[in-house]
Write a protein that holds these residues in place. Structure first.
Motif, PDB file in Angstrom:
ATOM      1  N   SER A  31       0.792  -1.159  -0.082  1.00  0.00           N
ATOM      2  CA  SER A  31      -0.077  -0.038   0.202  1.00  0.00           C
ATOM      3  C   SER A  31       0.825   1.376   0.110  1.00  0.00           C
ATOM      4  N   ARG A  32       0.261   2.470  -0.217  1.00  0.00           N
ATOM      5  CA  ARG A  32       0.981   3.625  -0.164  1.00  0.00           C
ATOM      6  C   ARG A  32       1.671   3.753   1.133  1.00  0.00           C
ATOM      7  N   GLY A  33       0.950   3.579   2.355  1.00  0.00           N
ATOM      8  CA  GLY A  33       1.482   3.770   3.636  1.00  0.00           C
ATOM      9  C   GLY A  33       2.769   3.008   3.572  1.00  0.00           C
ATOM     10  N   ALA A  34       2.607   1.613   3.408  1.00  0.00           N
ATOM     11  CA  ALA A  34       3.659   0.613   3.403  1.00  0.00           C
ATOM     12  C   ALA A  34       4.944   1.264   2.507  1.00  0.00           C
ATOM     13  N   ARG A  35       4.906   1.717   1.434  1.00  0.00           N
ATOM     14  CA  ARG A  35       5.929   2.343   0.693  1.00  0.00           C
ATOM     15  C   ARG A  35       6.392   3.503   1.538  1.00  0.00           C
ATOM     16  N   LEU A  36       5.694   4.407   2.080  1.00  0.00           N
ATOM     17  CA  LEU A  36       6.104   5.331   2.619  1.00  0.00           C
ATOM     18  C   LEU A  36       7.025   5.105   3.938  1.00  0.00           C
TER      19      LEU A  36
END
Length: 77
Positions: free
Chosen positions: A48-53
């Motif tokens: 997810s975007r959060g995991a990539r961040l």
């Protein structure tokens, strides 16, 4: 928008944000004969975007404090 001689184009910030395209995000191009699409490479639900961040920020901290020290600071006051 114009494609450079190197085949590069800038994706507008509002589109990057809405699509979750952070720096170093791997993308793939799809072409159906009429339309070119940019999609996340090997899209996975857990990526997810959060995991990539979090992955992008991991190891960048420079404060030499333990988690207990930081938690004690948040409880003072």
């Amino acid at each position: 928008m114009r494609i450079t001689s190197k085949g590069q184009v800038t994706i507008p910030v509002e589109i990057r944000e809405r699509a979750g395209l952070l720096p170093n995000t791997e993308v793939e191009f799809e072409f159906d004969g009429k339309v070119v699409r940019i999609v996340h490479a090997g899209s996975r639900k857990k990526d997810s975007r959060g995991a990539r961040l979090i992955s992008h920020l991991r190891g960048r901290g420079d404060v030499a404090m333990s988690t207990d020290d930081i938690m004690a600071l948040t409880r003072e006051g």
